[in-house]
Design an enzyme around this catalytic site. Structure first.
Site, mmCIF file in Angstrom:
data_model
loop_
_atom_site.group_PDB
_atom_site.id
_atom_site.type_symbol
_atom_site.label_atom_id
_atom_site.label_comp_id
_atom_site.label_asym_id
_atom_site.label_seq_id
_atom_site.Cartn_x
_atom_site.Cartn_y
_atom_site.Cartn_z
ATOM 1 N N LEU A 1 0.846 -1.402 0.057
ATOM 2 C CA LEU A 1 0.201 0.189 0.010
ATOM 3 C C LEU A 1 0.908 1.544 -0.070
ATOM 4 O O LEU A 1 0.678 2.170 -0.877
ATOM 5 C CB LEU A 1 -1.047 0.137 1.119
ATOM 6 C CG LEU A 1 -2.139 -1.231 1.146
ATOM 7 C CD1 LEU A 1 -2.806 -1.268 2.432
ATOM 8 C CD2 LEU A 1 -3.076 -0.749 0.168
ATOM 9 N N ALA B 1 -2.903 8.237 -2.204
ATOM 10 C CA ALA B 1 -3.388 7.053 -1.004
ATOM 11 C C ALA B 1 -3.750 5.804 -1.891
ATOM 12 O O ALA B 1 -4.079 5.669 -2.923
ATOM 13 C CB ALA B 1 -4.416 7.502 -0.284
ATOM 14 N N ASP B 2 -3.692 4.496 -1.128
ATOM 15 C CA ASP B 2 -4.203 3.552 -1.792
ATOM 16 C C ASP B 2 -4.868 2.645 -0.559
ATOM 17 O O ASP B 2 -4.169 2.570 0.593
ATOM 18 C CB ASP B 2 -3.170 2.670 -2.321
ATOM 19 C CG ASP B 2 -3.650 1.303 -3.275
ATOM 20 O OD1 ASP B 2 -4.526 1.742 -4.154
ATOM 21 O OD2 ASP B 2 -3.410 0.314 -3.047
ATOM 22 N N THR B 3 -6.104 2.071 -0.950
ATOM 23 C CA THR B 3 -6.803 1.254 0.281
ATOM 24 C C THR B 3 -7.086 -0.129 -0.084
ATOM 25 O O THR B 3 -7.325 -0.357 -1.355
ATOM 26 C CB THR B 3 -8.086 1.914 0.477
ATOM 27 O OG1 THR B 3 -7.783 3.467 1.094
ATOM 28 C CG2 THR B 3 -8.761 1.489 1.399
ATOM 29 N N GLY C 1 -2.895 3.023 2.743
ATOM 30 C CA GLY C 1 -1.541 3.793 2.920
ATOM 31 C C GLY C 1 -1.604 5.101 2.097
ATOM 32 O O GLY C 1 -2.156 5.178 0.918
#
Length: 201
Positions: free
Chosen positions: A51, A78-80, A115
């Site tokens: 992430l 961001a990354d989820t 992240g």
């Protein structure tokens, strides 16, 4: 608590409508830039490593594409993902995959992990935030009705906690609600203030 300076040039490296809505809650103006990158998880990296790497690569790609726009800006990416039984659930590609994901999650507890990366003035900050979500049991009609009437295909785990029907099945949340929507806002704001303080020291 120090507020974010009003003259800060803030850029969100995302076209996610949910992340844009969340960042707008800060009351600070910002622009958005985005580009497609490979978001595939690497098997030799842990969930949080993946992430943070993907979030960082999103920001790096934006910096390469738009060097003038990002030079003096604070860049947020961001990354989820949804984690259930040590399996990362990304965005479902079709109806059946969305149904399979909801079937796994119903009547149980899972984790939502985001992240995020901040780039500013040659400095970087990257971290992960985790929220635990417990769902009540859902019938097949509940799940198919949700998939049909909502849009689960651009959401990790195949659901949006903010969607009307899903809100009826959220039994409990441990951690940041906004993280489940797509951006852990309090953690991001805290990290921004710390990064600005360090950069201006």
């Amino acid at each position: 608590m120090t507020m974010i300076p009003t003259d800060l040039n803030m850029i969100l490296a995302s076209q996610s409508p949910r992340r844009k809505e969340l960042l707008a809650l800060t009351g600070h103006s910002f622009s958005t830039l985005s580009t497609a990158i490979d978001e595939t998880f690497r098997q030799d990296e842990g969930i949080e490593e993946n992430l943070k790497r993907i979030a960082t690569e999103k920001a790096e790609a934006i910096c390469r594409l738009y060097p003038e726009k990002t030079r003096n800006a604070l860049l947020i990416s961001a990354d989820t993902t949804v984690l259930f039984d040590n399996v990362a659930l990304g965005k479902p590609s079709d109806f059946q995959e969305a149904l399979d994901m909801l079937t796994m999650l119903q009547g149980s507890t899972h984790s939502v992990i985001t992240g995020f990366s901040l780039f500013y003035s040659g400095r970087r900050h990257c971290e992960c935030v985790t929220t635990k979500v417990e769902f009540l049991p859902m019938s097949r009609d509940d799940m198919t009705g949700y998939i049909t009437t909502q849009s689960p295909y651009d959401k990790a785990g195949g659901y949006g906690i903010q969607d009307p029907l899903m809100s009826c099945f959220v039994k409990g949340i441990e951690g940041c609600y906004y993280n489940v929507v797509g951006l852990p806002l309090s953690a991001v704001c805290r990290a921004i203030r710390q990064l600005l303080t360090t950069a201006n020291a």
